[in-house]
Design a protein around this motif. Structure first.
Motif, short mmCIF file in Angstrom:
data_model
loop_
_atom_site.label_atom_id
_atom_site.label_comp_id
_atom_site.label_asym_id
_atom_site.label_seq_id
_atom_site.Cartn_x
_atom_site.Cartn_y
_atom_site.Cartn_z
N HIS A 182 0.82 -1.20 0.00
CA HIS A 182 0.00 0.00 0.00
C HIS A 182 0.86 1.26 0.00
O HIS A 182 1.99 1.25 0.49
N ARG A 183 0.27 2.32 -0.53
CA ARG A 183 0.97 3.59 -0.61
C ARG A 183 -0.01 4.71 -0.27
O ARG A 183 -1.17 4.68 -0.71
N ASP B 273 -1.45 -5.03 -10.51
CA ASP B 273 -0.15 -5.67 -10.38
C ASP B 273 0.90 -4.58 -10.18
O ASP B 273 1.69 -4.28 -11.06
N GLY B 274 0.84 -3.95 -9.02
CA GLY B 274 1.71 -2.82 -8.73
C GLY B 274 0.92 -1.51 -8.70
O GLY B 274 -0.28 -1.47 -8.98
N PHE B 275 1.61 -0.46 -8.35
CA PHE B 275 0.98 0.85 -8.24
C PHE B 275 0.92 1.54 -9.60
O PHE B 275 1.71 1.26 -10.49
N VAL B 276 -0.03 2.46 -9.72
CA VAL B 276 -0.15 3.29 -10.92
C VAL B 276 0.04 4.75 -10.50
O VAL B 276 -0.13 5.09 -9.33
N PRO B 277 0.39 5.62 -11.43
CA PRO B 277 0.55 7.04 -11.08
C PRO B 277 -0.75 7.60 -10.49
O PRO B 277 -1.84 7.23 -10.90
N THR B 278 -0.60 8.48 -9.54
CA THR B 278 -1.77 9.11 -8.93
C THR B 278 -1.61 10.62 -8.95
O THR B 278 -0.51 11.14 -9.18
N ALA B 279 -2.70 11.31 -8.72
CA ALA B 279 -2.68 12.78 -8.74
C ALA B 279 -3.74 13.29 -7.78
O ALA B 279 -4.63 12.53 -7.35
N CYS B 280 -3.67 14.55 -7.46
CA CYS B 280 -4.67 15.15 -6.58
C CYS B 280 -6.00 15.23 -7.32
O CYS B 280 -6.05 15.69 -8.46
N ALA C 266 -5.33 16.59 0.10
CA ALA C 266 -5.87 15.28 -0.28
C ALA C 266 -4.84 14.21 -0.01
O ALA C 266 -3.64 14.41 -0.27
N ILE C 267 -5.29 13.08 0.53
CA ILE C 267 -4.42 11.92 0.75
C ILE C 267 -4.96 10.78 -0.09
O ILE C 267 -6.10 10.34 0.09
N MET C 268 -4.13 10.33 -1.03
CA MET C 268 -4.53 9.24 -1.92
C MET C 268 -3.95 7.93 -1.38
O MET C 268 -2.74 7.81 -1.22
N VAL C 269 -4.82 6.96 -1.09
CA VAL C 269 -4.39 5.67 -0.56
C VAL C 269 -4.55 4.64 -1.67
O VAL C 269 -5.66 4.41 -2.16
N GLN C 270 -3.46 4.01 -2.05
CA GLN C 270 -3.45 3.07 -3.17
C GLN C 270 -3.10 1.66 -2.71
O GLN C 270 -2.44 1.47 -1.68
N SER C 271 -3.52 0.70 -3.50
CA SER C 271 -3.16 -0.69 -3.25
C SER C 271 -2.49 -1.27 -4.49
O SER C 271 -2.89 -0.97 -5.62
#
Length: 314
Positions: A13-14, A39-46, A57-62
């Motif tokens: 997680h990120r 299968d891994g993280f992808v780019p994220t943005a606000c 904003a806090i983006m929580v990724q799996s």
């Protein structure tokens, strides 16, 4: 410009903070929904709505479809707790798997209000036998799945939006609001999964998210927006046609054939798949035409089509 700062990062997680210029006393936490391929993280943005509202904003990724559960879940919870300690108000959004995540970490992240769209209560077959389509996904998580009230804040306020025509989503919604009694239920019939898909076609989801962070979630207003959006929504007509198959197969067949020939790739595929048991030849023709125009066929589509053909109920 909202600048990114990594708050937590491991192989599972990120969490990334996008801080508003000049700072903010409010924050919204957005838990990532499941993707077709994880299968891994992808780019994220606000998210745009946070930029417009001028809040953090806090983006929580799996990295995988694990419902935000891993051996390091406690580290993610501690990171969210530390990150939200100084805010006057924390809100959260979560769609499907992300909705479960928002519920699960609501206490650690000090969430006072949430927008939840088609969340799951659990996908453990012992707890949610009514959702068999996700039981294999549970087994791939590889660990126990806590009930959201075990970790979450049961005083959480907000809105849970769901499509009542989807049996599993309806039962998840009922179980969640039983243990989170301050959440308000909003049914958007034939919205699909997630239930705001029709609103998303018209760019309305960000506007609903603005309602969340500004503390003015109005169920009547969201319902009105859904009614306006559904008039010309291919997704709405797709879900309506699926529901009509049992009682009005001829009308459903005509609608599904039209949708399988027109619209977005997603709608054409889903309509073609739903048409297969009703009229195999035109369904296969429509699907072949769709596939011929695609540079790559999504692996999940190929699996679902093969499963439908193997089923042989038509």
């Amino acid at each position: 410009m909202h600048l990114p700062q990594t708050l937590h990062d491991d192989s599972h997680h990120r969490a990334t903070l996008f801080a508003a210029p000049g700072g903010s006393r409010r924050a919204v936490i957005c838990f990532e929904a499941g993707r077709d391929i994880m299968d891994g993280f992808v780019p994220t943005a606000c998210p745009g709505f946070a930029v417009r509202a001028g809040i953090d904003a806090i983006m929580v990724q799996s990295a995988r479809r694990d419902w935000f559960l891993s051996k390091g879940s406690d580290h993610l919870a501690k990171a969210l707790s530390a990150a939200t300690a100084a805010y006057d108000e924390v809100t959260a959004t979560g769609f499907s798997m992300g909705g479960y995540g928002a519920l699960l970490y609501s206490r650690a992240a000090r969430v006072s209000r949430a927008l939840l769209v088609s969340p799951q209560y659990s996908i453990d077959p012992r707890i949610a036998p009514y959702d068999p389509d996700r039981h294999d996904k549970f087994r791939r998580i590889g660990q126990d799945m806590p009930r959201p009230e075990e970790w979450g804040d049961t005083d959480l306020r907000g809105v849970l939006i769901y499509d009542p025509s989807i049996s599993a989503d309806r039962q998840h919604a009922a179980r969640i609001t039983h243990v989170f009694p301050r959440l308000r239920l909003l049914a958007l019939p034939y919205g699909g999964h997630p239930a705001t898909s029709v609103l998303g076609e018209k760019g309305q989801v960000g506007k609903v998210s603005i309602m969340l962070v500004e503390g003015r979630l109005r169920l009547k207003e969201i319902r009105r927006r859904h009614r306006m959006a559904r008039r010309e929504s291919p997704r709405y007509h797709l879900h309506l046609a699926r529901a009509a198959v049992a009682r009005h197969p001829d009308r459903a067949r005509q609608e599904l054939l039209a949708l399988a020939q027109n619209g977005s790739d997603h709608v054409r595929f889903e309509a073609g798949l739903a048409l297969l048991p009703l009229d195999r030849a035109p369904a296969m023709k429509a699907l072949n035409n769709l596939f011929d125009g695609l540079p790559d066929i999504p692996a999940s589509w190929a699996r679902r089509l093969q499963a439908a053909l193997d089923d042989g109920t038509f």
